[in-house]
Design a protein around this motif. Structure first.
Motif, short mmCIF file in Angstrom:
data_model
loop_
_atom_site.label_atom_id
_atom_site.label_comp_id
_atom_site.label_asym_id
_atom_site.label_seq_id
_atom_site.Cartn_x
_atom_site.Cartn_y
_atom_site.Cartn_z
N LEU A 136 65.53 12.54 4.84
CA LEU A 136 65.88 11.35 4.07
C LEU A 136 67.21 11.56 3.35
CD1 LEU A 136 62.34 10.78 2.51
CD2 LEU A 136 63.32 9.54 4.44
N GLY A 137 67.72 10.47 2.77
CA GLY A 137 68.89 10.55 1.90
C GLY A 137 70.07 11.23 2.58
N ALA A 138 70.74 12.10 1.84
CA ALA A 138 71.91 12.79 2.39
C ALA A 138 71.54 13.71 3.53
CB ALA A 138 72.60 13.59 1.28
N GLU A 139 70.38 14.37 3.42
CA GLU A 139 69.98 15.31 4.46
C GLU A 139 69.84 14.61 5.81
OE1 GLU A 139 69.68 18.54 3.50
OE2 GLU A 139 69.96 17.99 1.39
N GLY A 140 69.38 13.35 5.81
CA GLY A 140 69.08 12.68 7.06
C GLY A 140 70.07 11.62 7.49
N PHE A 141 70.81 11.00 6.53
CA PHE A 141 71.54 9.80 6.92
C PHE A 141 72.99 9.72 6.41
CE2 PHE A 141 67.14 8.63 7.53
CZ PHE A 141 67.19 8.01 8.77
N VAL A 142 73.42 10.55 5.48
CA VAL A 142 74.81 10.43 5.03
C VAL A 142 75.75 10.94 6.12
CG1 VAL A 142 76.49 11.30 3.37
CG2 VAL A 142 74.29 10.46 2.58
N TYR A 143 76.82 10.20 6.32
CA TYR A 143 77.76 10.39 7.43
C TYR A 143 78.80 11.43 7.02
CZ TYR A 143 80.73 8.68 11.32
OH TYR A 143 81.48 8.55 12.47
N LEU A 144 78.57 12.68 7.41
CA LEU A 144 79.40 13.79 6.97
C LEU A 144 80.26 14.33 8.09
CD1 LEU A 144 76.72 15.81 4.94
CD2 LEU A 144 78.49 14.30 4.01
N ASP A 145 81.50 14.69 7.77
CA ASP A 145 82.35 15.37 8.74
C ASP A 145 81.71 16.71 9.12
OD1 ASP A 145 84.19 13.35 8.64
OD2 ASP A 145 85.54 14.37 7.24
N GLY A 146 81.69 16.99 10.41
CA GLY A 146 81.16 18.26 10.88
C GLY A 146 79.67 18.29 11.11
N ARG A 151 70.83 12.09 11.40
CA ARG A 151 69.92 13.22 11.63
C ARG A 151 68.46 12.81 11.47
NH1 ARG A 151 74.37 14.13 9.02
NH2 ARG A 151 73.42 13.73 6.98
N GLY A 152 68.19 11.85 10.59
CA GLY A 152 66.82 11.36 10.43
C GLY A 152 66.32 10.70 11.70
N LEU A 153 67.18 9.95 12.39
CA LEU A 153 66.81 9.35 13.67
C LEU A 153 66.59 10.43 14.73
CD1 LEU A 153 69.24 6.31 13.93
CD2 LEU A 153 66.79 6.23 13.43
N LEU A 154 67.44 11.45 14.74
CA LEU A 154 67.25 12.54 15.69
C LEU A 154 65.93 13.25 15.44
CD1 LEU A 154 70.88 14.01 15.81
CD2 LEU A 154 69.75 12.57 17.52
N ASP A 155 65.53 13.36 14.18
CA ASP A 155 64.22 13.93 13.86
C ASP A 155 63.11 13.09 14.51
OD1 ASP A 155 65.51 15.81 12.29
OD2 ASP A 155 65.00 14.83 10.38
N GLN A 156 63.23 11.78 14.39
CA GLN A 156 62.20 10.89 14.95
C GLN A 156 62.13 11.01 16.47
OE1 GLN A 156 63.22 7.05 13.30
NE2 GLN A 156 63.27 7.90 11.24
N VAL A 157 63.29 11.13 17.12
CA VAL A 157 63.29 11.32 18.56
C VAL A 157 62.62 12.65 18.91
CG1 VAL A 157 64.77 11.69 20.59
CG2 VAL A 157 65.31 9.87 18.95
#
Length: 480
Positions: A136-146, A151-157
């Motif tokens: 969730l939050g930054a861990e899963g959805f904030v758009y970071l360089d690098g 990432r939260g969607l990739l977790d669901q997949v």
């Protein structure tokens, strides 16, 4: 179903009560910390012996809800690093249909261990239930360089791939999977419907109170990442964010939501000032190649819908509903794209409504009902639309009121602030069976959404209504 079974990673011991066995806290991916922080999910490690799966697993890093929602949505926090886990409830049997649940919580809150998401009632109807944690939050959805986006969607997949690989051991059929979610979870469901990575991993979808139009473009993703980074005194990069304590990041995530929901500056936030959702899937061109709406998989049957008064949650919880006067109503309606004549159309259908009630109806349509209709229109023939009509004494038919009715978990402690003291079991019977019928048979019990715009209106029974709220619906053509 035996208490102990074997899957690809090893053996599990669950708990059986009245013929339903629950396996809780089962890892579907490696802990997303250390070198794996802000990375795509990695495969879980196998284990030796029999793993105890009798208690919920760790929850992902998060802060509490924004203050006004704390009494309404009690959070569950379980410490530990194996937070990319899932729960399974299953009856005896084989070849059973499967429900995979993706929880809501504004992409910043919630978990698969929230008590009202207990899968027992579905399992009693011969359905294997899987509930998923995701970052969730930054861990899963904030758009970071690098860092990989979404990432939260990739977790669901990754969780859906785990289901495809392992669910037969639990009695489930990997070719009869329904993925369902509410609020942010519904946005995820419809985003998954558009992603090639998820193609073939599920055959039916339920999007409860969330449409496919809610996403961030790359510029919005960078805006949110930059603002969050400034609050944390770092650069918006994976390397800088990975040095920070997840708990510190989670508090900054919540505080930014508080700003946008409390006093958003349109000059700063643009459209995010209306959606109030800075954390959401970002169209990055790789993980999410395109905006979801035009690309919903027509081969997956879709059931989508809303409560009748979604926005009452926001306006009642904040205390704003009684403070809205005619001037503020018209100003707010204009921000959403409607004029004074359009407001009068809403008023005509609600002659006793206060300005706050009218604003609630307008925001409910902009945020939830019209996006659900647009999803059904874009998806095509194999779509059904519902409207949950029951009104609670505290929130009316507001956002999240319908959740315990869908799961038939009205006896869960702590629901009274949302549902009042005596929520009607008959409505839970009805709404729960709508889901059961769709999951098992691919038909909720009324006509598909087509030229006559049939909607299943849910109360103590389901009534088929052609184009409910049609006069208001046409106001949004070309607007939303």
């Amino acid at each position: 179903m035996a208490d102990v079974l074997h899957i690809a990673q090893g053996s599990l011991r669950g708990t059986t009560i009245d013929g339903i066995t629950a396996y809780l806290g089962v890892p579907y991916a490696a802990p997303p910390f250390g070198e794996l922080r802000f990375a795509a999910p990695a495969p879980p490690e196998p284990w030796d012996g029999v793993r105890d799966a009798t208690g919920f697993g760790p929850t992902v890093p998060k802060a509490d809800y924004v203050d006004m929602y704390v009494p309404l949505f009690p959070e569950v926090v379980v410490p530990g690093e194996e937070c990319l886990n899932l729960n399974v409830w299953t009856p005896d049997g084989s070849g059973l249909p499967v429900l995979v649940w993706i929880h809501g919580g504004a992409f910043t809150n919630g978990s698969n261990s929230v008590p009202e998401y207990d899968g027992t009632s579905f399992a009693r109807h011969g359905i294997v239930v899987v509930s998923v944690n995701y970052r969730l939050g930054a861990e899963g959805f904030v758009y970071l360089d690098g860092a990989p986006a979404n990432r939260g969607l990739l977790d669901q997949v990754a969780a859906l791939r785990w289901v495809r690989k392992n669910i037969e051991a639990f009695g489930g059929d990997p070719d009869r999977v329904t993925v369902a979610g509410q609020s942010a979870g519904a946005w995820c469901v419809q985003t998954l419907l558009s992603m090639p990575q998820a193609k073939g991993l599920f055959q039916r979808a339920i999007a409860q109170s969330g449409g496919a139009q809610h996403y961030l473009n790359a510029d919005q993703g960078r805006l949110v990442a930059g603002e969050l980074a400034a609050r944390l005194s770092v650069e918006p990069t994976r390397d800088d964010f990975a040095k920070l304590d997840p708990a510190v990041v989670a508090v900054a995530v919540r505080d930014l939501i508080g700003e946008i929901q409390g006093a958003p500056d349109p000059a700063k936030w643009g459209d995010l000032a209306l959606s109030s959702q800075p954390y959401a899937p970002t169209v990055d061109g790789e993980v999410l190649e395109n905006p979801p709406l035009p690309f919903l998989d027509p081969d997956v049957a879709l059931l989508t819908g809303t409560t009748a008064e979604e926005a009452r949650l926001i306006l009642v919880a904040s205390g704003a509903i009684g403070l809205i006067d005619e001037t503020l109503l018209l100003q707010s309606a204009s921000a959403y794209g409607l004029g004074a004549d359009d407001v009068d159309i809403y008023r005509k259908a609600r002659p006793d409504a206060t300005p706050g009630d009218l604003l609630s109806a307008i925001v409910s349509d902009w945020y939830f009902r019209i996006p659900a209709i647009r999803s059904a229109e874009a998806h095509g023939a194999d779509s059904w639309v519902y409207q949950f009509d029951w009104a609670s004494p505290t929130l009316g038919s507001g956002h999240g009121v319908d959740l315990p009715f869908a799961f038939h978990t009205l006896d869960t402690p702590g629901l009274a602030p949302r549902l009042g003291d005596e929520p009607p079991v008959a409505i839970a019977d009805t709404f729960h069976h709508v889901w059961v019928n769709f999951i098992k048979f691919g038909d909720p019990g009324w006509a598909r959404y087509g030229n006559d715009r049939t909607v299943g209106v849910v109360n103590e029974s389901v009534v088929s209504v052609s184009d409910p709220g049609g006069a208001e619906r046409v106001l949004w053509e070309g607007v939303r």
